[in-house]
Design an enzyme around this catalytic site. Structure first.
Site, mmCIF file in Angstrom:
data_model
loop_
_atom_site.group_PDB
_atom_site.id
_atom_site.type_symbol
_atom_site.label_atom_id
_atom_site.label_comp_id
_atom_site.label_asym_id
_atom_site.label_seq_id
_atom_site.Cartn_x
_atom_site.Cartn_y
_atom_site.Cartn_z
ATOM 1 N N LYS A 116 0.830 -1.205 0.000
ATOM 2 C CA LYS A 116 0.000 0.000 0.000
ATOM 3 C C LYS A 116 0.862 1.251 0.000
ATOM 4 O O LYS A 116 0.541 2.243 -0.654
ATOM 5 C CB LYS A 116 -0.932 -0.017 1.211
ATOM 6 C CG LYS A 116 -2.059 -1.033 1.140
ATOM 7 C CD LYS A 116 -2.969 -0.906 2.346
ATOM 8 C CE LYS A 116 -4.181 -1.826 2.229
ATOM 9 N NZ LYS A 116 -3.839 -3.227 2.238
ATOM 10 N N GLU A 200 -3.005 6.811 8.047
ATOM 11 C CA GLU A 200 -3.729 7.833 7.294
ATOM 12 C C GLU A 200 -4.714 8.554 8.206
ATOM 13 O O GLU A 200 -5.160 8.002 9.223
ATOM 14 C CB GLU A 200 -4.501 7.203 6.134
ATOM 15 C CG GLU A 200 -3.635 6.593 5.061
ATOM 16 C CD GLU A 200 -4.448 5.973 3.941
ATOM 17 O OE1 GLU A 200 -3.880 5.806 2.852
ATOM 18 O OE2 GLU A 200 -5.633 5.650 4.167
ATOM 19 N N HIS A 235 -14.260 -2.920 9.348
ATOM 20 C CA HIS A 235 -13.533 -2.647 8.105
ATOM 21 C C HIS A 235 -13.656 -3.788 7.096
ATOM 22 O O HIS A 235 -12.887 -3.846 6.137
ATOM 23 C CB HIS A 235 -12.053 -2.352 8.386
ATOM 24 C CG HIS A 235 -11.853 -1.271 9.400
ATOM 25 N ND1 HIS A 235 -12.197 0.035 9.174
ATOM 26 C CD2 HIS A 235 -11.366 -1.324 10.677
ATOM 27 C CE1 HIS A 235 -11.921 0.753 10.247
ATOM 28 N NE2 HIS A 235 -11.427 -0.047 11.167
ATOM 29 N N ARG A 292 -6.413 -8.650 -8.214
ATOM 30 C CA ARG A 292 -7.087 -9.945 -8.323
ATOM 31 C C ARG A 292 -8.568 -9.696 -8.552
ATOM 32 O O ARG A 292 -9.033 -8.552 -8.541
ATOM 33 C CB ARG A 292 -6.910 -10.739 -7.024
ATOM 34 C CG ARG A 292 -7.351 -9.970 -5.778
ATOM 35 C CD ARG A 292 -7.246 -10.784 -4.518
ATOM 36 N NE ARG A 292 -7.397 -9.995 -3.301
ATOM 37 C CZ ARG A 292 -8.551 -9.600 -2.782
ATOM 38 N NH1 ARG A 292 -9.684 -9.906 -3.402
ATOM 39 N NH2 ARG A 292 -8.588 -8.891 -1.665
#
Length: 675
Positions: A116, A200, A235, A292
């Site tokens: 990421k 973040e 999440h 994917r």
């Protein structure tokens, strides 16, 4: 096109790939662990290869064993599914080196987007807007804490190599950062073999919108529109839909073109998903790219009429994309829900067990029809602690969003599972929720609507007892009315007939929350009455075998009202499915349990599920406060914290870090504080 395909995965995606391959005339090879020897995906393929023990690291994550299975069976290609090795660049590289086509992007693209942090740096250079945060290589806890303090709370810690909500925590304050970071890193290491994280700013009321992209080996790339995946818990996605409610053509085009640019920047090939976080004012930020096929791909198939797995196989075989961007159209609306073996009332803790009864709404395999069910289990299969607890995906299609929503409610009402706890009733409440119906969506919807979505258990009413008692009566061989044979020779009847047409009372006792509830059934002549405590009511019933021989379809007339449902009896438990809800009742037999040991384990803390102890924060003699974390268990790839139920002193901790524990095992003993 390939002649033989090895599917390096399990569950519903392996079944899905096998179905498409069969349609294309491709022979398929399944791989399976000890836990999956009798699994549905094994039966779905033409042949199967055993690859190891039940834990993923002993089987589905063993790249060298899977590659050897492909070589031994002459497979020309490997489909990685999603999860496990699907985004592992070394695996993709090793397959290509062995001359076996990897049904996915090149290893270089996986590497570029697999981290990421690296992906966000790449997107930043490409001018794609990013959420403020730290995506660097320095993983020192104190350094990361300083970065979080600079960004400002709340912040989101995310596993750099992760996905699916694993290794992710929202941190509300500086004091809680270090503990949350350690938990994320443990979970990331366990799930992905990589404990690196990024940080973040946590956006308020954001929407999670992702774009499906597809690229071939000839330089063509398209976007197949968007999916809204905002409804999440912990999440992890709960509901996905396409197209995204409120999406304008201009915004769709901007997000689609940004996604295509991201894919082309890394030389992408095959199916991929570019995920964005969007604010209420329309601004969107790049989150990550999943290299994917996604779990939620069926909603895209439903609105486009395309088979994305077929596209994957054709592109991997070197064919160009079947359609260009201008040829793609959106037809109607589709919604997908994930049916999990979990208990929403206990923080969505996973549930394990054998699926002793399993029934879905009438559906198709993967055609563009009203209802579709993608499942990797059958009745009689077990949900184990080794893998994700998803039972199936329910997908519906409608002319518009409201029709799709109403069809989903119908499909959920026809879904019946016995053997594990599920989120079916919770999903039904989500579909009926006013905010969801109005498309007032954001990633905090479930928490925001917690009072209505997770209400306290409702009291079991007379209608439920009426259905349950009908199943009991049918099991006793008692008919709903006098039969002709009984009228001819009443001595041969077993329906409660009494000489002189006297009344006959049959008591049925149920154990509800440790209290006995007595229901009286009264036979007066040819008729029955039911008394649930508010007086007798006229009562009649009909039963017939349901979709499974272990279930009964029950119709009841109670005081002139018609009721219907399905009743499944498992020993002393009676499961009643009515109006989309599930009620579990237990027959009470005082004589049968007269000798049971009523002694409990006062002061003990029991494991809520099977799992592994990964952290212990107390020892014997420690004073603890109510709610204080005692230890952390890992089960089904997620961490679960066990907290002190009250103030007290730890008498003993019965396990060590690394120990496997069974459901119900006593983990620790606490002596209550003196009052």
């Amino acid at each position: 096109m390939f002649s033989t395909l090895l599917i390096a995965n399990r569950g519903e995606i392996a079944c899905r790939v096998a179905a498409t391959a069969r349609k294309l005339g491709i022979r398929t090879v399944a791989v399976y662990s000890d836990a999956d020897a009798q699994a549905k995906h094994v039966a779905a393929c033409d042949m199967a290869i055993h690859i190891g023990g039940p834990e993923p690291r002993a089987s589905y994550l063993r790249a060298e064993v899977i590659l050897q299975a492909a070589k031994d069976t002459g497979a020309q290609a490997i489909h990685p599914g999603y999860g496990f090795l699907s985004e592992n660049e070394e695996f993709a590289q090793a397959a290509e080196k062995a001359g076996i086509s990897f049904v996915g992007p090149p290893a270089s693209a996986i590497a570029a987007m697999g981290s990421k942090s690296a992906a966000k740096s790449l997107m930043e250079k490409a001018g794609v807007p990013l959420v403020p945060g730290y995506h660097g290589d320095n993983q020192d806890p104190q350094f990361l804490k300083v970065q979080a303090d600079k960004i400002g709370y709340p912040v989101l810690i995310k596993a750099s190599a992760g996905g699916g909500g694993k290794g992710m925590r929202v941190v509300e304050s500086s004091d809680a950062f270090i503990e949350a970071l350690a938990s994320c890193q443990r979970e990331a290491k366990s799930s992905f073999g990589d404990d690196r994280v990024l940080i973040e700013r946590y956006l308020q009321k954001p929407r999670h919108i992702e774009i499906q992209v597809f690229a071939d080996k000839h330089g063509h790339c398209v976007y197949l529109f968007e999916r809204d995946c905002s409804v999440q818990r912990r999440h992890q996605k709960v509901i996905e839909e396409a197209p995204a409610p409120g999406m304008t053509p201009e915004r769709r085009k901007a997000m689609g073109e940004a996604a295509v640019a991201a894919a082309q920047a890394v030389g992408y090939v095959g199916a991929g998903t570019v995920e964005f976080i969007a604010e209420p004012d329309g601004r969107f930020y790049f989150m990550e790219m999943n290299t994917r096929l996604q779990v939620e791909h069926p909603v895209t198939e439903m609105i486009t009429g395309l088979d994305l797995v077929e596209w994957q196989l054709r592109v991997a075989a070197g064919e160009p994309l079947p359609l260009r961007q201008e040829d793609l159209r959106i037809d109607g609306h589709a919604i997908e829900v994930r049916l999990y073996a979990e208990n929403p009332d206990t923080g969505f803790l996973p549930s394990i067990g054998t699926l002793s009864y399993l029934e879905f709404a009438p559906h198709t395999a993967f055609a563009n029809d009203a209802v579709r069910v993608d499942g990797g289990v059958r009745m009689g299969d077990a949900i184990t602690p080794f893998y994700d607890p998803m039972v199936a995906k329910l997908i519906v299609h409608g002319a518009d969003r409201d029709q799709a929503r109403r069809r989903m409610l119908q499909a959920l009402a026809q879904t019946r599972v016995v053997g594990v706890q599920t989120n079916v009733a919770f999903l039904g409440r989500l579909m009926r929720d006013a905010a969801f119906a109005a498309a007032d969506l954001d990633t905090g919807l479930i928490e925001r609507r917690r009072a209505t979505l997770l209400p306290p258990p409702a009291e079991i009413g007379g209608d439920v007892f009426a259905l349950a008692c009908a199943a009991v009566l049918a099991g006793l061989g008692l008919p709903a009315a006098r039969t002709v044979a009984a009228a001819v020779d009443p001595w041969l009847a077993s329906d409660g007939w009494r000489l002189g047409n006297g009344a006959y009372t049959l008591p049925i006792e149920w154990l509800i929350d440790a209290a006995v509830r007595r229901i009286s059934l009264v036979r007066q002549g040819p008729n029955w009455q039911l008394d649930c405590g508010a007086g007798p009511q006229d009562y009649a019933w009909q039963t017939q075998t349901a979709a499974s021989a272990s279930g009964l379809a029950v119709r009841v007339t109670l005081a002139g009202r018609e009721l219907s449902g399905t009743v499944v009896t498992q020993g002393e438990q009676v499961h009643v499915f009515m109006d989309g809800n599930t009620y579990v009742l237990e027959r009470h037999d005082a004589m049968a349990h007269a000798g049971d040991d009523e002694q409990g384990h006062a002061g003990g803390l029991a494991a809520p599920m099977p799992g592994k102890i990964v952290a212990i924060s107390v020892k014997a003699g420690d004073a603890v406060k109510k709610g204080q974390a005692l230890l952390v268990m890992e089960a089904m790839k997620m961490e679960h914290t066990i907290a002190a139920p009250a103030d007290g002193t730890v008498r003993e901790v019965f396990y060590a870090v690394g120990d496997q524990v069974a459901e119900g095992a006593e983990l620790a003993a606490i002596d209550a504080a003196e009052k």
